[in-house]
Design a protein around this motif. Sequence first.
Motif, PDB file in Angstrom:
ATOM      1  N   UNK A 178     -25.178 149.092   2.152  1.00  0.00           N
ATOM      2  CA  UNK A 178     -25.250 148.346   0.358  1.00  0.00           C
ATOM      3  C   UNK A 178     -24.270 149.183  -0.473  1.00  0.00           C
ATOM      4  N   UNK A 179     -23.918 150.416  -0.307  1.00  0.00           N
ATOM      5  CA  UNK A 179     -23.077 151.244  -1.171  1.00  0.00           C
ATOM      6  C   UNK A 179     -21.794 150.727  -1.078  1.00  0.00           C
ATOM      7  N   UNK A 180     -21.455 150.476   0.124  1.00  0.00           N
ATOM      8  CA  UNK A 180     -19.970 150.362   0.378  1.00  0.00           C
ATOM      9  C   UNK A 180     -19.573 148.807   0.763  1.00  0.00           C
ATOM     10  N   UNK A 181     -20.646 148.009   1.002  1.00  0.00           N
ATOM     11  CA  UNK A 181     -20.314 146.749   1.659  1.00  0.00           C
ATOM     12  C   UNK A 181     -19.984 146.043   0.350  1.00  0.00           C
ATOM     13  N   UNK A 182     -20.553 146.194  -0.873  1.00  0.00           N
ATOM     14  CA  UNK A 182     -20.212 145.188  -2.162  1.00  0.00           C
ATOM     15  C   UNK A 182     -18.657 145.290  -2.446  1.00  0.00           C
ATOM     16  N   UNK A 183     -18.070 146.580  -2.374  1.00  0.00           N
ATOM     17  CA  UNK A 183     -16.639 146.887  -2.788  1.00  0.00           C
ATOM     18  C   UNK A 183     -15.828 146.188  -1.438  1.00  0.00           C
ATOM     19  N   UNK A 184     -16.156 146.481  -0.526  1.00  0.00           N
ATOM     20  CA  UNK A 184     -15.403 145.731   0.794  1.00  0.00           C
ATOM     21  C   UNK A 184     -15.383 144.248   0.481  1.00  0.00           C
ATOM     22  N   UNK A 185     -16.473 143.817   0.464  1.00  0.00           N
ATOM     23  CA  UNK A 185     -16.265 142.342   0.327  1.00  0.00           C
ATOM     24  C   UNK A 185     -15.888 141.737  -0.935  1.00  0.00           C
ATOM     25  N   UNK A 186     -16.060 142.361  -1.812  1.00  0.00           N
ATOM     26  CA  UNK A 186     -15.505 141.994  -3.221  1.00  0.00           C
ATOM     27  C   UNK A 186     -14.138 141.868  -3.036  1.00  0.00           C
ATOM     28  N   UNK A 187     -13.469 142.555  -2.230  1.00  0.00           N
ATOM     29  CA  UNK A 187     -12.174 142.466  -2.039  1.00  0.00           C
ATOM     30  C   UNK A 187     -11.574 141.257  -1.378  1.00  0.00           C
ATOM     31  N   UNK A 188     -12.076 140.805  -0.411  1.00  0.00           N
ATOM     32  CA  UNK A 188     -11.920 139.619   0.510  1.00  0.00           C
ATOM     33  C   UNK A 188     -12.368 138.327  -0.363  1.00  0.00           C
ATOM     34  N   UNK A 189     -13.634 138.441  -1.178  1.00  0.00           N
ATOM     35  CA  UNK A 189     -13.754 137.208  -2.032  1.00  0.00           C
ATOM     36  C   UNK A 189     -12.836 137.153  -3.146  1.00  0.00           C
ATOM     37  N   UNK A 190     -12.149 137.878  -3.632  1.00  0.00           N
ATOM     38  CA  UNK A 190     -10.983 137.861  -4.581  1.00  0.00           C
ATOM     39  C   UNK A 190      -9.927 137.226  -3.960  1.00  0.00           C
ATOM     40  N   UNK A 191      -9.894 137.588  -2.770  1.00  0.00           N
ATOM     41  CA  UNK A 191      -8.420 137.164  -2.025  1.00  0.00           C
ATOM     42  C   UNK A 191      -8.788 135.690  -1.565  1.00  0.00           C
ATOM     43  N   UNK A 192     -10.110 135.124  -1.810  1.00  0.00           N
ATOM     44  CA  UNK A 192     -10.357 133.931  -1.314  1.00  0.00           C
ATOM     45  C   UNK A 192     -10.417 133.845   0.203  1.00  0.00           C
ATOM     46  N   UNK A 193     -10.643 134.949   0.972  1.00  0.00           N
ATOM     47  CA  UNK A 193     -10.728 134.895   2.202  1.00  0.00           C
ATOM     48  C   UNK A 193     -12.268 135.371   2.803  1.00  0.00           C
ATOM     49  N   UNK A 194     -13.186 135.121   2.130  1.00  0.00           N
ATOM     50  CA  UNK A 194     -14.333 135.581   2.489  1.00  0.00           C
ATOM     51  C   UNK A 194     -15.225 134.330   2.936  1.00  0.00           C
ATOM     52  N   UNK A 195     -15.899 134.254   4.116  1.00  0.00           N
ATOM     53  CA  UNK A 195     -16.656 133.326   4.669  1.00  0.00           C
ATOM     54  C   UNK A 195     -18.098 133.874   4.981  1.00  0.00           C
ATOM     55  N   UNK A 196     -19.201 132.949   3.879  1.00  0.00           N
ATOM     56  CA  UNK A 196     -20.267 133.927   4.216  1.00  0.00           C
ATOM     57  C   UNK A 196     -21.404 133.050   4.863  1.00  0.00           C
ATOM     58  N   UNK A 197     -22.134 133.273   5.834  1.00  0.00           N
ATOM     59  CA  UNK A 197     -22.933 132.738   6.789  1.00  0.00           C
ATOM     60  C   UNK A 197     -24.204 133.372   6.767  1.00  0.00           C
ATOM     61  N   UNK A 198     -25.190 132.408   6.584  1.00  0.00           N
ATOM     62  CA  UNK A 198     -26.806 132.797   6.741  1.00  0.00           C
ATOM     63  C   UNK A 198     -26.973 133.229   8.134  1.00  0.00           C
ATOM     64  N   UNK A 199     -27.231 134.798   8.271  1.00  0.00           N
ATOM     65  CA  UNK A 199     -27.516 135.260   9.629  1.00  0.00           C
ATOM     66  C   UNK A 199     -29.126 135.011   9.905  1.00  0.00           C
TER      67      UNK A 199
END
Length: 220
Positions: A178-199
């Motif tokens: 949780x501490x690091x994931x937000x930052x890493x995923x934030x980057x990909x989201x900003x790039x428009x390259x994040x695909x979110x899937x309900x696991x």
Amino acid sequence: MPKTIIIFFGPPGSGKGTQADLLAKKIGWKKISTGDLLRAEVAAGTDLGKLAAKYLKTGKLVPDKLLINLVDHGFKVKSGGVIFDGYPRNSRQQKDLLAMLERKVKKSDPVYAIEVSVSDEEVKRRLGLRRMCACGAVYHLTYNSPINDGLCDICGRKIFTRNDDQPEVIDRRLRIYHRTGKVLLGYWQKQGKLIRINGEQPIKKIHEEIVERLKGLRVI
Ligand code: AMP
């Protein structure tokens, strides 16, 4: 040299490793799982394995510099693409990976991040019942149990609970995620390259959804 990069993110127990495997098999790409590679080093008793063992046991992150070679190796394969599972795990590793991509893939080549999202409660339910085999096979005693009780379907060896699936270790791994994931995923989201899937769906359904999304983006 691989042309397409897909990076799986998700908390421990999200099934991202299983999904990365299924996808790699379906499209014939190389999968790089830093967790699997490190466990193999530990099992083989290599120098790297000896250094990494104490981190794996406690669920702490292995120092970044120990991982560079493992990851770099993935770029030497002849494959349409590379699928990352479990890397990057912090900002330093993401920086290292982005630098590597800059050198090794073209700007126009697709790079996507897939987040397999699962709640903390579900993670704890799942990991308590997860079992592994030394050959790398992963089972779940409720959802995906081996045919013969306690024995691997693939190689017949005894399956076991990973040290880092113990409850206090799971808590620590979730905190780190949780501490690091937000930052890493934030980057990909900003790039428009994040695909979110309900696991929190059946394994097959998640796989199909991932394939559909990637096809829709013309990545595969
Ligand atoms: P995993 O199989 O991905 O859940 O990883 C198992 C363990 O391997 C982690 O708890 C870490 O100790 C270590 N590990 C795997 N990938 C990494 C990484 N990218 N950075 C640091 N440690 C890692």
